[in-house]
Design an enzyme around this catalytic site. Sequence first.
Site, short mmCIF file in Angstrom:
data_model
loop_
_atom_site.label_atom_id
_atom_site.label_comp_id
_atom_site.label_asym_id
_atom_site.label_seq_id
_atom_site.Cartn_x
_atom_site.Cartn_y
_atom_site.Cartn_z
N ASP A 533 -24.19 27.28 -10.68
CA ASP A 533 -25.28 27.81 -9.86
C ASP A 533 -25.53 26.91 -8.66
OD1 ASP A 533 -27.66 29.53 -9.37
OD2 ASP A 533 -28.73 27.67 -9.78
N HIS A 536 -23.08 25.44 -3.51
CA HIS A 536 -22.96 24.89 -2.17
C HIS A 536 -24.00 23.80 -1.89
CE1 HIS A 536 -25.68 28.31 -2.15
NE2 HIS A 536 -26.31 27.74 -1.14
N ASP A 634 -28.63 38.69 -7.88
CA ASP A 634 -29.53 38.13 -6.87
C ASP A 634 -30.01 39.16 -5.86
OD1 ASP A 634 -29.43 35.47 -7.80
OD2 ASP A 634 -27.48 35.18 -6.87
#
Length: 1540
Positions: A533, A536, A634
């Site tokens: 999760d 980045h 999401d």
Amino acid sequence: MGPSPAPVQVRVLTLEKNQNLESKLFRLQKGWVVQFRQGATLFGQSVSLFTNCPASAGESFVRSSYRPLQWCSDSGSSDDTALCCQLSLTTAGSFRYYFTLQGSSSENGGSGYLLVDPTLTVGPEKTPLPLDCVQCQTVLSKNLGPFNQWQDRLRVAKETGYNMIHFTPIQALGGSNSAYSLADQHAVNVTFHSNNRRCSLTDIESLIQEVNNKWGVLSLTDIVLNHTANESPWLSEHPDATYNVVNSPHLRPAYLVDRALYYCSCDIASGKLAQWNMPPNISTEEHVASLSDHIFNLVLLPLHLEEFFVLDVEATVSHFKQLATRETPVQVAGKGKLEIVQDPQYRRKKNSVDFALALSIFNVVHEDCSEEDRMERCCSALRAALEELNSLATAEVTRHLHAAVSGTIGTVRYERLQSDGPKIPAVTAKHPLVPPYFTHSGPDADIAADELLMDSPKGNFLMAHNGWVMNHNPLKNFADPGSLVYLRRELVAWGDSVKLRYGSQPSDSPFLWDHMRRYCEYTARIFAGIRLDNCHSTPIHVAEYLLDAARAVRPELYVIAELFTNSDDTDNIFVNRLGINSLIREAMSAPNSHEEGRLVYRYGGEPVGAFLLPSVRPLVPSIAHAIFLDLTHDNKSPVEVRTAFDMLPSSALVSMACCASGSNRGYDELVPHHIHVVNERRLYYSWSNSVQPSAGTVNAGTGIIAAKRVLNDLHLSLGRDGFSQVFVDQVTSDVVTVTRHNPVTHESVVLVAYTSFAPPAVIGSPYVRSLKVQGALKEIIFEMEQRALNEGDDQKACPGSFSKDPTFINGLKGIVVSVREKPSLSKARLVRQASQNDPDTLEFQYTEHFKPGCVVAFRFSLLPKAQAAITSVRSTLAKFVHLPRQLTVTVEDPVLCAALASLDLVALNHCLYRCQQEEESLGAGDGVYDVPGWRAMVYAGLQGLESVLLDIRVKNDLGHPLCGNLRSGDWLMDYTVRRLQQQPDTQLLAAWLREVFAEVRHVPRYLVPAYFDAVINKLYLALINRAWQLMSPFVSGGSVFARLLGLCSVQFCSVIQSAQLPPLSPALAPPQPAILPWGGQRASSIAAGLPHFCVGYMRNWGRDTFIALPGNLLITGRFDEARWVILAFAGTLRHGLIPNLLDGGPKARYNCRDAAWFWLMAIQRYVEMVPEGHRILQDKVSRIFPRDDSDAHSPGRVDQTLEFVIQECMTRHFQGVQFRERNAGRSIDEQMTDQGFNNSVGVDLETGFPFGGNRHNCGTWMDKMGSSEKAGNKGRPATPRDGSAVEIVGLCKAAVSFLAALYRAKHFAYQGVTRIDDKGNEINWTYSFWAQQLSANFTRHFHVPKSPTSVDKRPDLINRRGIYKDSVGATDSWPDYQLRCNFPIALAVAPELVDPKEGLEALALAEELLLGPLGIKTLDPSDWAYRANYDNGNDSNDASVARGFNYHQGPEWLWPVGFLLRAQLALSQRLGDPEHLCQTVSRIKSSLSQHFTHLVTNEWRSLPELTNAAGALCPDSNPAQSWSTGCVLEVLWELERLQC
């Protein structure tokens, strides 16, 4: 016998200097082999290669532990192109390699990663599940309810056809109830407990195993490494594990901004600011404008944040004054730039400066005042500077505050005004103006109290929240010092979680690293995969460490992640370093069906009809493997963004992607809203097999579940059955056709989806072109239809009426979905077959029922005829076996083996090469093949095709015009066979190829390029391997460099009817060349260059032939052909000379002085290299001109031994010859003046130097004669080089030494030469004496010493010292002193002429000043006549370049490079210094790197005649030149003989 084992897949990775490939992705599989090879830029360097890839299966992976890989030769050659390292891949993971140069300990060579996919298995039988077969459904774990109800809820995934379930975190959640805000990484979510039983990790592990073993469904879950919930209990003991204002004081100003905004939010919520147009319900742009002004002027400016970044001017000046009184002032002020030194604790006005620098700038002498005044002036100057620094810092802080306002207003606008935002109605305590950036530990008071709180023990608990930053560099931590993200309010903050602070290594935060390591280890123990999760924003070194720990528990761990870097290269860095197996991609990111179709194509598979690649092939970068979801958890439901009718067709398109696929729970149940990871508290439905499901359950009739099960089954079968090729066709703006093709069986599955980004009624019923397929219909796999339950609802994005169930997450009921599997064509509703004139093509038209929301899928096979043809062709291809050695195949087809065995190298020239002019010279030839709309090939033979197809093949460029030509017709196949049939010695090969192409013709046209290429490529490899088989061991068993240069001899050496060698003596001892049907001898001549010098009188040049001969015929082992060429030219000797232009012999021109000497050198090489080579001296030579004035004699009329002819040549030179060319005038040379036809050669009795020529002709290889009347250079030679040319002197020394040695060995009858002077006196020189004369005089006359001496006759002409002159005794003295590339020739063939050290210094100077990337400059760049770029078409008035006058005045010629390198090697050996010799070898190998690169990349697969400046292409140059390739091959041969 069973089937042959599949060949080991080998991928070749070529290393180059400074090659950083860490942002390139190389995907591989266990069991494959990576073969590393040294690229051209590494030639001559010591390369050490290291990897952290485990050496064997089961060996632990340690990221920091590297082992060396050993270089070995694939042929026994020491040539760098033969060296390789083999790395067998036995373990899944991502492994790094790096290489160093010259024994360096730093990673100065290059580096990269190799990503090896894991092997997933399902069920008790551990059935392999390829990554492309993964079908994953995401479930929000918190919405599964009590653990004892999970199985029924998870069964929905199994019954819908998913084989993997993605669980959001199963751990205890924080107060927000967000699925990703974990309160305790080691505790289970309390909602999983039931009244009578607590759920444990062991319980979940048991269920996961059961789901795998009973259902064949794997499980995957998230690890959340970047943040923890505000309520995490362990934070009270370990606040240092977060970013807070104590351990990260750079956040202190940002914390105050956050608190100020909080108080502003409270004021708005209470209505205090309503009178200033800032009511609690902020709903207009006017409200926002007022808010913006208020926040900047009344909220942020009063904080005086600039005080954290400025310094106290007076305190700083005072300290400076104290220091200055103790320091001696400087006379001149320093030039440094004073800057503010930031206080590491970020206290107000506690910043400083570099006082040492300040003293050097401001503590200066002022002699015109007292010390007190001086000090005051110094302090005053410093004060002004400090105030300027403060002013700049204040301005910068102001800019940051404007950015903070902009970021704040952007959040307000999104959350409260924008249509795509949550439209929060009012500012309240629960919904503040903006989400907080920090936790606050203490009472709400005011900014002053908050600032005091930062310095209190509670400051540790003022923690920064996590979030994400748009367009931020993901490789940089946005919370670390130096980042202004929090101050500038650039963070999209998650107010329920705090960001974790790991530091750079475990010792920086021992608890946190250990806590999270154990969390990852048990996660890997329970689950087959991990979703990383917030990848980045997770510090990449942290993720590396923790994923390594997870893989230590489960080596076949499947890792996926979602990245938002907007850069493939940056994505690849994460993929490589973390070993990410699949990146999450989403169809919902597509704004229209065209883009959605593009994503299907992009995320996997080769194009339909892709080329058939061998098991040994280059390793090429790929894009990251995708797990392609129709919807992630999401994002909003398609109902909110597109329409409910699009959910099925878009999901169908996703199922056709050649990669992993997936969806979000609720999608298949047509949930029309986002199932929010924070706010959603209802439960998922459970599965029911009942036709009428009870409350809280779903069945196959719910939503699109039945259709999705069929789609998932299709996706699984396509992946498992090898349907690895993809084609996407945008039929209309809403209809997309996707083809999945099996490259082995050539079955195709074609799915047609009618997307519905807009409601069906809005799209209407536009024309949809029919589907045409070449092949046979096996079945209609399914038809899927959707319709609105209520009339008129097809105009709505969300049909019917929907209300949320209070307990369960429910979906739409306003759509009816029907699925018909395997309907007969007659009963199909969506398509009907149309009549078609072409019996091989099927056409399907769409009926009126095919509307938006519909999907239909077909399965097609090949027609029996096509299937039989492909089976036959594949059987033929299977008889070629690729070996690990580059370009090496073996052939197991007896018919082809017989055809290959019938081919000699002359026949192979026809099979592989022949340029346009050569092909035209056949008379019956068609010329080279010209692709309409593109261009012609460079060769008529297979090399012409292979050069083009190689690039097409690697790129799978099926859109190339050549591929279009192949799909459109059989012309190229016909051409290829026809030209082979025309020659008797290639007719067996033509017959074999005709039979193979007969089958290829029946292959479906879209597959013809692939199968044509496969046949041509394998046949090409078989032919070049046959060529090598016929060559010397040095070539056949040598490096790829030597082998490719060996092939160049096949390019140039052939029999051309218009350019025959003179007939050999009928009395010649065997072997003799065969007689061809047209009467000529089957004796190869060497083309000077392609395409300009290959036919007619322009093919055979004397000097070119014999410069090229050692490399093209001797080193390659073509001894008979070399013998015939030597003897044929010997027969043309006249005036003691070998002709310049042969033109068959009788019409030869004798206008060059050097050809005879290169001929003698070739004889010397022949005698030395051929077993019993001296026997050639007794071979019969048929003299065409026994005397200078003879008419041409017929073959055998006058035979003499080669020994006699050599002696005649030497005697004539020693005696001296003067003659005028026969037929002098424009008939033989349109440019030369009358004096130029007068020729002379002789030997200087004082020095032994051969001399000749005059200023009106050019008798050496630098033979450009001016031809421009306009510019005034017509008839003027650019480089006469009359007198004693340096290379001729060197060649003479080699020749007389050779003849002297032959005489001593009793292989040559003549001890020397005799001359009769003008008075009739006889002068006798032995060859030994002649050699001594040359040695005694060479340095004295040719060397230009580094320092002036009295010996210099014309010091005024010396431009360079430390060189050897280009000539001695030129009519015009100045050319003698020019630095040219000729003296290395003399030093290469007769290195004993010079002192080794002196010679090497001169060669080094030549290398420095003259050597280019490929060639060597023909003139010193500092010379007045230097003109680097040759253009034969130049029609200017500039005499120095007009009509190519500068041919040898600067352009960079290749063949002398070989002599330069050989000279360096020879003199280094004579020097006797082993270290110097090894350095020379290394430098030579490096020099040859560009030649190798050009050789393997240029379409001609050869080396050019010359280049323009710095290696630039010279359009007028031959792209293939025989002396260029031959001389480079000689260097390789010399290197191989050397022991260093």
